[in-house]
Scaffold this active site. Sequence first.
Site, PDB file in Angstrom:
ATOM      1  CE1 TYR A  18      56.796  40.348 -86.562  1.00 27.36           C
ATOM      2  CE2 TYR A  18      55.464  41.566 -86.208  1.00 27.36           C
ATOM      3  CZ  TYR A  18      56.476  40.359 -85.769  1.00 27.36           C
ATOM      4  OH  TYR A  18      55.926  40.912 -84.409  1.00 27.36           O
TER       5      TYR A  18
ATOM      6  CE  LYS B   7      56.332  37.611 -84.987  1.00 28.77           C
ATOM      7  NZ  LYS B   7      56.820  37.052 -83.674  1.00 28.77           N
TER       8      LYS B   7
HETATM    9  N1  LIG Z   1      57.751  44.798 -79.635  1.00 28.02           N
HETATM   10  C1  LIG Z   1      56.549  44.664 -80.618  1.00 28.02           C
HETATM   11  O1  LIG Z   1      56.444  45.219 -80.540  1.00 28.02           O
HETATM   12  C2  LIG Z   1      56.125  42.894 -80.707  1.00 28.02           C
HETATM   13  C3  LIG Z   1      54.612  43.079 -80.862  1.00 28.02           C
HETATM   14  C4  LIG Z   1      54.551  41.785 -81.072  1.00 28.02           C
HETATM   15  C5  LIG Z   1      55.307  40.632 -80.982  1.00 28.02           C
HETATM   16  N2  LIG Z   1      56.964  40.928 -80.635  1.00 28.02           N
HETATM   17  C6  LIG Z   1      57.459  39.740 -80.792  1.00 28.02           C
HETATM   18  O2  LIG Z   1      58.373  39.500 -79.897  1.00 28.02           O
HETATM   19  C7  LIG Z   1      59.498  38.789 -80.298  1.00 28.02           C
HETATM   20  C8  LIG Z   1      60.548  39.370 -79.473  1.00 28.02           C
HETATM   21  O3  LIG Z   1      61.103  41.191 -80.177  1.00 28.02           O
HETATM   22  P1  LIG Z   1      61.365  41.981 -79.581  1.00 28.02           P
HETATM   23  O4  LIG Z   1      59.959  43.072 -79.608  1.00 28.02           O
HETATM   24  O5  LIG Z   1      61.936  42.175 -78.106  1.00 28.02           O
HETATM   25  O6  LIG Z   1      62.241  42.648 -80.722  1.00 28.02           O
HETATM   26  P2  LIG Z   1      64.035  42.193 -80.364  1.00 28.02           P
HETATM   27  O7  LIG Z   1      64.317  43.124 -78.954  1.00 28.02           O
HETATM   28  O8  LIG Z   1      64.305  43.527 -81.717  1.00 28.02           O
HETATM   29  O9  LIG Z   1      65.273  41.772 -80.075  1.00 28.02           O
HETATM   30  C9  LIG Z   1      64.504  40.304 -81.002  1.00 28.02           C
HETATM   31  C10 LIG Z   1      65.459  39.105 -80.481  1.00 28.02           C
HETATM   32  O10 LIG Z   1      65.795  37.741 -81.999  1.00 28.02           O
HETATM   33  C11 LIG Z   1      67.068  37.649 -81.737  1.00 28.02           C
HETATM   34  N3  LIG Z   1      67.500  37.584 -83.806  1.00 28.02           N
HETATM   35  C12 LIG Z   1      66.636  38.650 -84.718  1.00 28.02           C
HETATM   36  N4  LIG Z   1      67.546  38.027 -85.325  1.00 28.02           N
HETATM   37  C13 LIG Z   1      67.600  36.517 -85.234  1.00 28.02           C
HETATM   38  C14 LIG Z   1      68.666  35.672 -85.846  1.00 28.02           C
HETATM   39  N5  LIG Z   1      68.514  36.165 -86.894  1.00 28.02           N
HETATM   40  N6  LIG Z   1      68.834  34.926 -85.424  1.00 28.02           N
HETATM   41  C15 LIG Z   1      69.213  34.621 -83.556  1.00 28.02           C
HETATM   42  N7  LIG Z   1      68.187  35.745 -82.956  1.00 28.02           N
HETATM   43  C16 LIG Z   1      67.690  36.318 -84.337  1.00 28.02           C
HETATM   44  C17 LIG Z   1      67.357  39.648 -81.631  1.00 28.02           C
HETATM   45  O11 LIG Z   1      69.381  39.591 -81.193  1.00 28.02           O
HETATM   46  P3  LIG Z   1      70.326  39.943 -82.054  1.00 28.02           P
HETATM   47  O12 LIG Z   1      70.600  40.540 -82.841  1.00 28.02           O
HETATM   48  O13 LIG Z   1      71.468  39.261 -80.912  1.00 28.02           O
HETATM   49  O14 LIG Z   1      70.493  38.445 -83.014  1.00 28.02           O
HETATM   50  C18 LIG Z   1      67.123  39.853 -79.839  1.00 28.02           C
HETATM   51  O15 LIG Z   1      68.070  39.166 -78.884  1.00 28.02           O
HETATM   52  C19 LIG Z   1      59.844  38.361 -81.598  1.00 28.02           C
HETATM   53  O16 LIG Z   1      58.737  37.392 -82.232  1.00 28.02           O
HETATM   54  C20 LIG Z   1      58.533  39.774 -82.497  1.00 28.02           C
HETATM   55  O17 LIG Z   1      57.890  39.416 -83.745  1.00 28.02           O
HETATM   56  C21 LIG Z   1      57.290  41.915 -80.287  1.00 28.02           C
END
Ligand SMILES: NC(=O)c1ccc[n+]([C@@H]2O[C@H](COP(=O)([O-])OP(=O)(O)OC[C@H]3O[C@@H](n4cnc5c(N)ncnc54)[C@H](OP(=O)(O)O)[C@@H]3O)[C@@H](O)[C@H]2O)c1
Length: 270
Positions: free
Chosen positions: A158, A162
């Site tokens: 991951y 990034k």
């Molecule tokens: N939360 C953190 O601590 C954090 C920190 C740094 C960066 N980020 C980044 O923020 C972004 C959002 O993450 P989040 O934390 O909000 O995670 P999350 O709640 O798991 O949301 C991920 C989203 O991506 C969708 N998704 C996952 N796999 C997919 C696929 N194969 N095709 C289409 N959609 C897909 C999921 O929907 P479905 O399952 O319905 O497809 C969900 O809507 C990501 O890029 C993550 O790397 C998060």
Amino acid sequence: MSNVNTGTPGTAVVTGASAGIGKVYADRLAARGYDLLLLARRADRLQAIGADLRSRYPVRVESLAADLATPGGLALAVQKLTADPSIAVLVNNAGASRVGSLAQTTSEQLSAMVALNVTALSTLTLAVLSGFQERDSGTIINIGSMVGFAPTAFVPIYGPTKAYILNFTQVLQQQLADTGIRVQLVAPSATVSEGWDVAGYSLSNLDPAIVMSTEDCVDAALRGLDMGELITLPSLQDDSLLRNFETASGALFEAAFLTGQPAARYGLSR
Ligand SMILES: NC(=O)c1ccc[n+]([C@@H]2O[C@H](COP(=O)([O-])OP(=O)(O)OC[C@H]3O[C@@H](n4cnc5c(N)ncnc54)[C@H](OP(=O)(O)O)[C@@H]3O)[C@@H](O)[C@H]2O)c1
């Protein structure tokens, strides 16, 4: 800039809008008057979120259920994005993580993370780019991560995906510098979302003091966009650290690129 046909700011595409950070982006962009195209795999969630947004904001909300980690799902999304001249914003937010050692990572998990975090993000960017260039306007928001700045053994695939997003976004920024197109990298640190469970790690293991709320993360990122930031780290208090990072990275590049000679420390002088 408003869309000439509708008088609205246009359509914002949010990938990964069914949960977490993407769901909050959808809400905030609807509040700013954007029509929405929401993408994720879970159609039921997208429909419920769309109905809720339509009930609260005077905007159109469409959803597309597609698995962006598969060639078929990505092709469906690309077709939709290239055919829609109303698109003004792309939030490349969908991403997946897996916590664990490299030895425990299967090739399927590796491929799925690269397909979503790298290939889908880049391909969707290309899908909107020519329309944005024709109109000389548009905004691309790429969601990276703090772990893209520093190798983190905790997330061995991951993190590198990034790092790709950081480098890819900076290349886009260089190439589009003299245009009306804005490109922002958002690099959150630990933020509340179900993504942690999906990654195989409970958020409850972290000190709550270092975890940001999903709303704060998106609101700070959008404030950073409004302020013209190219890179937004919502939780970084001292932004001189980011400037130092960029200065050091530029200096390293120049120092290593502008000489064809082995460094003196290798003792190869002829
Ligand atoms: N939360 C953190 O601590 C954090 C920190 C740094 C960066 N980020 C980044 O923020 C972004 C959002 O993450 P989040 O934390 O909000 O995670 P999350 O709640 O798991 O949301 C991920 C989203 O991506 C969708 N998704 C996952 N796999 C997919 C696929 N194969 N095709 C289409 N959609 C897909 C999921 O929907 P479905 O399952 O319905 O497809 C969900 O809507 C990501 O890029 C993550 O790397 C998060």
